[in-house]
Design a protein around this motif. Sequence first.
Motif, PDB file in Angstrom:
ATOM      1  N   LEU A 105       0.895  -0.894   0.106  1.00 28.00           N
ATOM      2  CA  LEU A 105      -0.039  -0.049  -0.116  1.00 28.00           C
ATOM      3  C   LEU A 105       0.785   1.062  -0.222  1.00 28.00           C
ATOM      4  N   GLY A 106       2.092   1.341   0.962  1.00 26.35           N
ATOM      5  CA  GLY A 106       2.869   2.528   0.900  1.00 26.35           C
ATOM      6  C   GLY A 106       3.500   2.829  -0.490  1.00 26.35           C
ATOM      7  N   ALA A 107       3.893   1.754  -1.214  1.00 24.00           N
ATOM      8  CA  ALA A 107       4.394   1.850  -2.463  1.00 24.00           C
ATOM      9  C   ALA A 107       3.394   2.518  -3.699  1.00 24.00           C
ATOM     10  N   LEU A 108       2.040   2.031  -3.468  1.00 26.10           N
ATOM     11  CA  LEU A 108       0.938   2.659  -4.280  1.00 26.10           C
ATOM     12  C   LEU A 108       0.600   4.007  -3.912  1.00 26.10           C
ATOM     13  N   LEU A 109       0.982   4.310  -2.818  1.00 28.38           N
ATOM     14  CA  LEU A 109       0.490   5.931  -2.187  1.00 28.38           C
ATOM     15  C   LEU A 109       1.540   6.689  -2.021  1.00 28.38           C
ATOM     16  N   ALA A 110       3.030   6.321  -2.300  1.00 29.87           N
ATOM     17  CA  ALA A 110       4.153   7.338  -2.182  1.00 29.87           C
ATOM     18  C   ALA A 110       3.899   8.438  -3.366  1.00 29.87           C
ATOM     19  N   GLN A 111       3.639   8.025  -4.312  1.00 30.06           N
ATOM     20  CA  GLN A 111       3.485   9.472  -5.220  1.00 30.06           C
ATOM     21  C   GLN A 111       2.369  10.295  -4.894  1.00 30.06           C
ATOM     22  N   PRO A 112       1.037   9.806  -5.033  1.00 31.08           N
ATOM     23  CA  PRO A 112      -0.088  10.625  -4.288  1.00 31.08           C
ATOM     24  C   PRO A 112       0.214  11.427  -2.991  1.00 31.08           C
ATOM     25  N   ALA A 113       0.959  10.804  -2.187  1.00 29.24           N
ATOM     26  CA  ALA A 113       1.310  11.562  -0.942  1.00 29.24           C
ATOM     27  C   ALA A 113       2.206  12.854  -1.205  1.00 29.24           C
ATOM     28  N   VAL A 114       3.297  12.662  -1.931  1.00 27.23           N
ATOM     29  CA  VAL A 114       4.000  13.738  -2.012  1.00 27.23           C
ATOM     30  C   VAL A 114       3.464  14.905  -2.854  1.00 27.23           C
ATOM     31  N   GLN A 115       2.590  14.433  -3.780  1.00 30.55           N
ATOM     32  CA  GLN A 115       1.536  15.562  -4.596  1.00 30.55           C
ATOM     33  C   GLN A 115       0.850  16.086  -3.949  1.00 30.55           C
ATOM     34  N   ARG A 116       0.301  15.506  -2.798  1.00 34.45           N
ATOM     35  CA  ARG A 116      -0.748  16.266  -2.089  1.00 34.45           C
ATOM     36  C   ARG A 116       0.019  16.949  -0.522  1.00 34.45           C
ATOM     37  N   PHE A 117       0.999  16.522  -0.379  1.00 36.65           N
ATOM     38  CA  PHE A 117       1.693  17.120   1.115  1.00 36.65           C
ATOM     39  C   PHE A 117       2.875  17.893   0.884  1.00 36.65           C
ATOM     40  N   GLY A 118       3.524  17.680  -0.272  1.00 44.99           N
ATOM     41  CA  GLY A 118       4.765  17.953  -0.358  1.00 44.99           C
ATOM     42  C   GLY A 118       6.015  16.914   0.213  1.00 44.99           C
ATOM     43  N   LEU A 119       6.964  17.123  -0.196  1.00 44.89           N
ATOM     44  CA  LEU A 119       8.213  16.088   0.142  1.00 44.89           C
ATOM     45  C   LEU A 119       8.693  16.268   1.677  1.00 44.89           C
ATOM     46  N   ARG A 120       8.905  17.480   2.063  1.00 44.08           N
ATOM     47  CA  ARG A 120       9.386  17.570   3.490  1.00 44.08           C
ATOM     48  C   ARG A 120       8.260  17.248   4.480  1.00 44.08           C
ATOM     49  N   ARG A 121       7.020  17.620   4.334  1.00 44.27           N
ATOM     50  CA  ARG A 121       5.963  17.353   5.079  1.00 44.27           C
ATOM     51  C   ARG A 121       5.483  15.682   5.278  1.00 44.27           C
ATOM     52  N   THR A 122       5.725  14.888   4.088  1.00 42.36           N
ATOM     53  CA  THR A 122       5.483  13.607   3.543  1.00 42.36           C
ATOM     54  C   THR A 122       6.626  12.902   4.538  1.00 42.36           C
ATOM     55  N   LEU A 123       7.835  13.270   4.557  1.00 39.39           N
ATOM     56  CA  LEU A 123       8.888  12.439   5.210  1.00 39.39           C
ATOM     57  C   LEU A 123       8.684  12.752   6.902  1.00 39.39           C
ATOM     58  N   ILE A 124       8.479  14.010   7.114  1.00 43.72           N
ATOM     59  CA  ILE A 124       8.171  14.098   8.583  1.00 43.72           C
ATOM     60  C   ILE A 124       6.881  13.598   9.134  1.00 43.72           C
ATOM     61  N   GLY A 125       5.793  13.688   8.541  1.00 40.55           N
ATOM     62  CA  GLY A 125       4.585  13.009   8.880  1.00 40.55           C
ATOM     63  C   GLY A 125       4.546  11.522   8.942  1.00 40.55           C
ATOM     64  N   ALA A 126       5.249  11.015   7.723  1.00 39.87           N
ATOM     65  CA  ALA A 126       5.222   9.542   7.716  1.00 39.87           C
ATOM     66  C   ALA A 126       6.257   9.198   9.010  1.00 39.87           C
ATOM     67  N   THR A 127       7.021   9.715   9.465  1.00 41.01           N
ATOM     68  CA  THR A 127       7.882   9.442  10.649  1.00 41.01           C
ATOM     69  C   THR A 127       7.038   9.350  11.890  1.00 41.01           C
ATOM     70  N   LEU A 128       6.561  10.513  12.098  1.00 37.56           N
ATOM     71  CA  LEU A 128       5.742  10.792  13.166  1.00 37.56           C
ATOM     72  C   LEU A 128       4.543   9.897  13.446  1.00 37.56           C
ATOM     73  N   LEU A 129       4.113   9.618  12.284  1.00 35.54           N
ATOM     74  CA  LEU A 129       2.611   8.957  12.363  1.00 35.54           C
ATOM     75  C   LEU A 129       3.055   7.196  12.437  1.00 35.54           C
ATOM     76  N   GLY A 130       4.288   6.893  11.963  1.00 36.29           N
ATOM     77  CA  GLY A 130       4.838   5.778  12.030  1.00 36.29           C
ATOM     78  C   GLY A 130       4.868   5.326  13.620  1.00 36.29           C
ATOM     79  N   GLY A 131       5.772   6.436  14.345  1.00 30.62           N
ATOM     80  CA  GLY A 131       5.948   6.159  15.707  1.00 30.62           C
ATOM     81  C   GLY A 131       4.749   6.273  16.621  1.00 30.62           C
ATOM     82  N   LEU A 132       3.692   6.859  16.343  1.00 31.18           N
ATOM     83  CA  LEU A 132       2.259   6.981  16.932  1.00 31.18           C
ATOM     84  C   LEU A 132       1.724   5.448  16.835  1.00 31.18           C
ATOM     85  N   ILE A 133       1.614   5.033  15.597  1.00 33.10           N
ATOM     86  CA  ILE A 133       1.019   3.743  15.153  1.00 33.10           C
ATOM     87  C   ILE A 133       1.891   2.669  16.016  1.00 33.10           C
TER      88      ILE A 133
END
Length: 428
Positions: free
Chosen positions: A289-317
Amino acid sequence: MGVRARGRGRLTSVVPSPRHTGLWRQPDFLKLWVGQTVSELCSRITRDGLPLVAVLVLGASPGQMGALAASAALPVLTIGLFAGAWVDRLRRRPLMIVTDLVRALILLSVPLAAAFGFLDMSLLYAVVLFSSICTVLFDSAYHAYLPTLVTREHLIEGNSRLALSSSLAEVLGPGLAGVLVQALTAPVAILVDSLSFVVSAFSLAAIRQPETMPAAPAERQPIGHEIIEGLAAVWHEPALRALALSSGTRSFFGNFIGVLYALYAIRELGFGAAALGLTIAMGGVGDLLGALLAQPAVQRFGLRRTLIGATLLGGLISLLVPLARGPLGLAIAMLMTSQLLGDGLRSIFSIHEISLRQAITPDRLLGRVSASMNLTAGGIGPLGALVGGFLGGALGIRPTLALAALGGGILSAFWLLRLPATVDDENH
């Protein structure tokens, strides 16, 4: 838009727009993708099959199994930096072809030895060690080669497609390995993986796009100087330094979970082997699922926010793991959710981390930078495993897993806050 890369002497974007698609229609990329898909899928046979050869055929002891695992990890720590320097001295595609063919021959020795009666643990140690050396060389060349095959604005798409292959292999590979081991025996099943490396080599050989020539021998520095240059490139480039520190932190805390996860699930939550296996398998689905959503995520949120958000959310999960309790069904659901979402976010992060690294690194340094980044994460991982095991005994498994989730999320994201604003999509 996006990161401006200077590796080829021109400004390019690492963040794709919807019109920058179409690698499925690029023949040379498809050749790479097909070869790697076959190789990734069949490599799961060896990953699962070699331990079964050791246990079922040779009756290996726990100490011998530990030595087998160490043989696989040793090359990353000992020759990783040298491999990066060698990759930058050579054309990457021929090196990948050679290492594929050598791995095919190395793995072929297992079914041959079983057939002629001279299979033993010393041979398995050698097979794992030398095939791992080839893998270190191949992986360094592989990540350095993609930017020469596709344009920089296609890096995320290319890495997403290749990650999709790896994710599919993670989902389908264990089942395929089990069927082949059951039907053919473990040594013979490894023959299938040997043949897959031949397929990969032929797919690489069929690529027609010319590759940039490396520096002439007269222009090279001593290899020690080149290794230091690669390490310095990571440290002095703010984006690479932030990614390296974040990856090292994530690897350190992630190994807490790696050491304690099965012990926690079985002893404290009461999982059986089947429940544990099914839970872990959800991670492969998450990767997909991550491989499929990688491009839409960066197009929606931008690269910097995608990297930071994926890291923070991953820790919380990941906190779902130490919080799991109650009826067994609820505990299984919580750990499955953690595997599914956590691995999906990790996949998204990994695709963009590699793409950003490739985009901002000059071609002549790609191998060394890749090796330096891999060493940062791989070198600190064993230390994290030792510390996690110690804290699990001293503090208890649940508190240690909670510490791992918070450290792997918050501290890793802290380093990413130091990413320059220029890595973000200018449209956001």
